[in-house]
Design a protein around this motif. Structure first.
Motif, PDB file in Angstrom:
ATOM      1  N   PHE A  17     -91.908 -81.915  46.136  1.00  0.00           N
ATOM      2  CA  PHE A  17     -91.578 -80.733  45.729  1.00  0.00           C
ATOM      3  C   PHE A  17     -92.375 -79.497  47.078  1.00  0.00           C
ATOM      4  CE2 PHE A  17     -88.915 -80.908  42.267  1.00  0.00           C
ATOM      5  CZ  PHE A  17     -87.792 -80.315  42.622  1.00  0.00           C
ATOM      6  N   GLU A  18     -93.545 -79.769  46.344  1.00  0.00           N
ATOM      7  CA  GLU A  18     -95.345 -79.207  47.325  1.00  0.00           C
ATOM      8  C   GLU A  18     -94.676 -79.652  49.057  1.00  0.00           C
ATOM      9  OE1 GLU A  18     -98.272 -81.248  46.185  1.00  0.00           O
ATOM     10  OE2 GLU A  18     -98.178 -80.690  44.674  1.00  0.00           O
ATOM     11  N   LEU A  19     -94.006 -80.839  49.190  1.00  0.00           N
ATOM     12  CA  LEU A  19     -93.750 -80.561  50.918  1.00  0.00           C
ATOM     13  C   LEU A  19     -92.407 -80.280  51.263  1.00  0.00           C
ATOM     14  CD1 LEU A  19     -93.648 -84.969  51.326  1.00  0.00           C
ATOM     15  CD2 LEU A  19     -95.286 -82.640  52.372  1.00  0.00           C
ATOM     16  N   TYR A  20     -91.564 -79.910  49.777  1.00  0.00           N
ATOM     17  CA  TYR A  20     -89.705 -78.887  50.405  1.00  0.00           C
ATOM     18  C   TYR A  20     -90.121 -77.832  50.302  1.00  0.00           C
ATOM     19  CZ  TYR A  20     -86.536 -76.287  49.230  1.00  0.00           C
ATOM     20  OH  TYR A  20     -85.267 -75.762  48.746  1.00  0.00           O
ATOM     21  N   GLY A  21     -91.110 -76.907  49.673  1.00  0.00           N
ATOM     22  CA  GLY A  21     -91.734 -75.023  49.537  1.00  0.00           C
ATOM     23  C   GLY A  21     -92.427 -75.224  51.318  1.00  0.00           C
ATOM     24  N   ALA A  22     -93.253 -75.986  51.084  1.00  0.00           N
ATOM     25  CA  ALA A  22     -93.823 -76.336  52.581  1.00  0.00           C
ATOM     26  C   ALA A  22     -92.968 -75.997  53.529  1.00  0.00           C
ATOM     27  CB  ALA A  22     -95.165 -77.119  53.276  1.00  0.00           C
ATOM     28  N   ALA A  23     -91.743 -76.605  53.639  1.00  0.00           N
ATOM     29  CA  ALA A  23     -90.623 -75.879  54.387  1.00  0.00           C
ATOM     30  C   ALA A  23     -90.609 -75.103  54.251  1.00  0.00           C
ATOM     31  CB  ALA A  23     -90.260 -77.526  54.700  1.00  0.00           C
ATOM     32  N   VAL A  24     -90.299 -74.700  53.591  1.00  0.00           N
ATOM     33  CA  VAL A  24     -88.921 -73.417  52.993  1.00  0.00           C
ATOM     34  C   VAL A  24     -90.437 -72.179  53.315  1.00  0.00           C
ATOM     35  CG1 VAL A  24     -87.761 -71.371  50.730  1.00  0.00           C
ATOM     36  CG2 VAL A  24     -87.729 -74.141  50.879  1.00  0.00           C
ATOM     37  N   THR A  25     -91.747 -72.182  53.523  1.00  0.00           N
ATOM     38  CA  THR A  25     -92.322 -71.218  53.218  1.00  0.00           C
ATOM     39  C   THR A  25     -92.505 -71.429  54.802  1.00  0.00           C
ATOM     40  OG1 THR A  25     -94.084 -71.756  51.784  1.00  0.00           O
ATOM     41  CG2 THR A  25     -94.299 -70.499  53.911  1.00  0.00           C
ATOM     42  N   ALA A  26     -92.540 -71.957  56.276  1.00  0.00           N
ATOM     43  CA  ALA A  26     -92.145 -72.336  57.350  1.00  0.00           C
ATOM     44  C   ALA A  26     -91.530 -71.610  57.901  1.00  0.00           C
ATOM     45  CB  ALA A  26     -92.344 -73.481  57.812  1.00  0.00           C
ATOM     46  N   ALA A  27     -90.020 -71.857  56.977  1.00  0.00           N
ATOM     47  CA  ALA A  27     -88.811 -71.394  57.839  1.00  0.00           C
ATOM     48  C   ALA A  27     -88.311 -70.123  57.338  1.00  0.00           C
ATOM     49  CB  ALA A  27     -87.903 -72.240  56.643  1.00  0.00           C
ATOM     50  N   LEU A  42     -77.485 -65.841  53.847  1.00  0.00           N
ATOM     51  CA  LEU A  42     -77.825 -67.580  53.459  1.00  0.00           C
ATOM     52  C   LEU A  42     -77.397 -68.548  53.449  1.00  0.00           C
ATOM     53  CD1 LEU A  42     -75.596 -66.207  49.947  1.00  0.00           C
ATOM     54  CD2 LEU A  42     -78.652 -66.565  50.617  1.00  0.00           C
ATOM     55  N   ASP A  43     -76.040 -68.327  55.092  1.00  0.00           N
ATOM     56  CA  ASP A  43     -76.056 -69.873  56.206  1.00  0.00           C
ATOM     57  C   ASP A  43     -77.501 -69.641  56.590  1.00  0.00           C
ATOM     58  OD1 ASP A  43     -73.926 -70.284  54.458  1.00  0.00           O
ATOM     59  OD2 ASP A  43     -72.813 -69.042  56.582  1.00  0.00           O
ATOM     60  N   GLY A  44     -77.980 -68.405  57.874  1.00  0.00           N
ATOM     61  CA  GLY A  44     -78.779 -68.936  58.327  1.00  0.00           C
ATOM     62  C   GLY A  44     -80.509 -69.164  57.709  1.00  0.00           C
ATOM     63  N   ARG A  45     -80.690 -69.109  56.472  1.00  0.00           N
ATOM     64  CA  ARG A  45     -81.955 -69.368  56.063  1.00  0.00           C
ATOM     65  C   ARG A  45     -81.568 -70.700  55.824  1.00  0.00           C
ATOM     66  NH1 ARG A  45     -81.968 -64.217  51.614  1.00  0.00           N
ATOM     67  NH2 ARG A  45     -81.842 -63.331  52.805  1.00  0.00           N
ATOM     68  N   PHE A  46     -80.596 -71.198  54.678  1.00  0.00           N
ATOM     69  CA  PHE A  46     -79.642 -72.264  54.572  1.00  0.00           C
ATOM     70  C   PHE A  46     -80.503 -74.107  55.908  1.00  0.00           C
ATOM     71  CE2 PHE A  46     -76.929 -76.258  55.341  1.00  0.00           C
ATOM     72  CZ  PHE A  46     -77.657 -76.704  54.175  1.00  0.00           C
ATOM     73  N   ASP A  47     -79.774 -73.044  56.756  1.00  0.00           N
ATOM     74  CA  ASP A  47     -80.580 -73.406  58.261  1.00  0.00           C
ATOM     75  C   ASP A  47     -81.080 -73.458  59.156  1.00  0.00           C
ATOM     76  OD1 ASP A  47     -77.743 -74.554  58.934  1.00  0.00           O
ATOM     77  OD2 ASP A  47     -76.906 -72.395  59.255  1.00  0.00           O
ATOM     78  N   LEU A  48     -82.286 -72.405  58.459  1.00  0.00           N
ATOM     79  CA  LEU A  48     -83.134 -72.629  58.963  1.00  0.00           C
ATOM     80  C   LEU A  48     -84.314 -73.779  58.473  1.00  0.00           C
ATOM     81  CD1 LEU A  48     -84.527 -69.172  60.416  1.00  0.00           C
ATOM     82  CD2 LEU A  48     -84.540 -71.029  61.530  1.00  0.00           C
ATOM     83  N   VAL A  49     -84.296 -74.042  56.516  1.00  0.00           N
ATOM     84  CA  VAL A  49     -85.106 -74.177  55.676  1.00  0.00           C
ATOM     85  C   VAL A  49     -84.037 -75.586  56.070  1.00  0.00           C
ATOM     86  CG1 VAL A  49     -84.944 -75.168  53.281  1.00  0.00           C
ATOM     87  CG2 VAL A  49     -84.332 -72.823  54.011  1.00  0.00           C
ATOM     88  N   GLY A  50     -82.955 -76.453  56.565  1.00  0.00           N
ATOM     89  CA  GLY A  50     -82.828 -77.371  56.499  1.00  0.00           C
ATOM     90  C   GLY A  50     -83.525 -78.029  58.026  1.00  0.00           C
ATOM     91  N   LEU A  51     -83.507 -76.982  58.772  1.00  0.00           N
ATOM     92  CA  LEU A  51     -84.664 -77.635  60.316  1.00  0.00           C
ATOM     93  C   LEU A  51     -85.338 -78.557  59.740  1.00  0.00           C
ATOM     94  CD1 LEU A  51     -84.316 -78.026  63.132  1.00  0.00           C
ATOM     95  CD2 LEU A  51     -85.166 -75.886  63.587  1.00  0.00           C
ATOM     96  N   LEU A 168    -100.221 -86.069  53.803  1.00  0.00           N
ATOM     97  CA  LEU A 168     -98.533 -85.363  53.439  1.00  0.00           C
ATOM     98  C   LEU A 168     -98.710 -85.831  52.234  1.00  0.00           C
ATOM     99  CD1 LEU A 168     -96.685 -87.176  56.458  1.00  0.00           C
ATOM    100  CD2 LEU A 168     -97.099 -84.632  56.549  1.00  0.00           C
ATOM    101  N   ARG A 169     -98.712 -86.875  51.579  1.00  0.00           N
ATOM    102  CA  ARG A 169     -99.073 -86.960  50.267  1.00  0.00           C
ATOM    103  C   ARG A 169    -100.022 -85.890  49.524  1.00  0.00           C
ATOM    104  NH1 ARG A 169    -101.156 -92.723  48.135  1.00  0.00           N
ATOM    105  NH2 ARG A 169    -100.140 -92.196  46.733  1.00  0.00           N
ATOM    106  N   ARG A 170    -100.492 -84.934  50.268  1.00  0.00           N
ATOM    107  CA  ARG A 170    -101.083 -84.371  49.283  1.00  0.00           C
ATOM    108  C   ARG A 170    -100.163 -83.093  49.634  1.00  0.00           C
ATOM    109  NH1 ARG A 170    -105.809 -86.446  51.795  1.00  0.00           N
ATOM    110  NH2 ARG A 170    -105.428 -84.515  53.785  1.00  0.00           N
ATOM    111  N   GLY A 171     -99.647 -82.932  50.162  1.00  0.00           N
ATOM    112  CA  GLY A 171     -98.098 -81.680  49.930  1.00  0.00           C
ATOM    113  C   GLY A 171     -98.703 -80.944  51.225  1.00  0.00           C
ATOM    114  N   GLU A 172     -99.383 -81.246  52.429  1.00  0.00           N
ATOM    115  CA  GLU A 172     -99.499 -79.948  53.902  1.00  0.00           C
ATOM    116  C   GLU A 172     -99.270 -81.362  55.569  1.00  0.00           C
ATOM    117  OE1 GLU A 172    -104.023 -81.376  53.368  1.00  0.00           O
ATOM    118  OE2 GLU A 172    -104.031 -80.798  51.158  1.00  0.00           O
ATOM    119  N   PRO A 173     -97.274 -80.443  55.110  1.00  0.00           N
ATOM    120  CA  PRO A 173     -97.412 -80.720  56.688  1.00  0.00           C
ATOM    121  C   PRO A 173     -97.576 -79.944  56.975  1.00  0.00           C
ATOM    122  CG  PRO A 173     -95.923 -80.212  55.118  1.00  0.00           C
ATOM    123  CD  PRO A 173     -96.666 -79.658  53.694  1.00  0.00           C
TER     124      PRO A 173
END
Length: 185
Positions: A17-27, A42-51, A168-173
């Motif tokens: 969840f921490e890594l996923y949250g960092a990806a969402v923040t970046a997106a 919604l589609d644009g946001r999904f695509d950026l999060v997905g990338l 990455l284990r610390r949730g810091e991508p």
């Protein structure tokens, strides 16, 4: 399965969840929706999060340490748990949630395959074509923004590749700030 198994946490759930949250923040960086022109839908946001999640999962999955694959699965699980919650918050009916999440998973999986093939071969044009097809769909004149997003994805993949698994284990991508490099402007 005993009753206690229902309350047991998965081993890497929190990190996922921490890594996923960092990806969402970046997106969610405004650069994507402003200067780059990704549709703020919604589609644009999904695509950026997905990338961003695809880049992160690719990095984790290819780590020689078996923990990398476990963390990749935890990030995937976190993403689709979040999608389920978001659909419920948007008022989707309980009966349709499973089908909608499955369609989202299939879309994400297809994008991951296309993105990974282009990244692995170092083919910026192929990545830009996949991004244009998925992010902008039928909108005309998205070739330049897609190429710019592909360049950002390559920079992100490079930054993730240099990150030790311990970080990455610390949730810091280390997703780089989405901006134009001096030679691409």
């Amino acid at each position: 399965m005993g009753l206690l198994a229902l309350f047991r946490r998965k081993p890497h759930e929190r990190t996922g969840f921490e890594l996923y949250g960092a990806a969402v923040t970046a997106a969610r960086d405004p650069w994507f929706f402003g200067p780059l022109g990704v549709p703020d839908t919604l589609d644009g946001r999904f695509d950026l999060v997905g990338l961003h999640v695809a880049l992160l999962i690719r990095r984790l999955r290819t780590d020689p340490d078996p923990l990398g694959a476990a963390l990749a699965q935890a990030v995937f699980d976190a993403m689709f748990a979040d999608m389920d919650i978001n659909l419920r918050e948007m008022g989707a009916g309980d009966m349709s949630i499973g089908k909608r999440v499955k369609r989202m998973w299939e879309a994400f999986h297809g994008r991951c395959l296309a993105y990974e093939a282009a990244l692995d071969s170092g083919d910026e044009a192929a990545l830009a074509a996949a991004i244009e097809r998925n992010v902008w769909r039928s909108e005309a004149a998205a070739r330049d923004p897609a190429l710019r997003l592909a360049r950002h994805a390559f920079r992100s993949a490079e930054a993730l590749a240099t990150q030790p698994l311990a970080s990455l284990r610390r949730g810091e991508p280390p997703f780089p700030a989405p901006s134009e490099p001096a030679d691409a402007a």
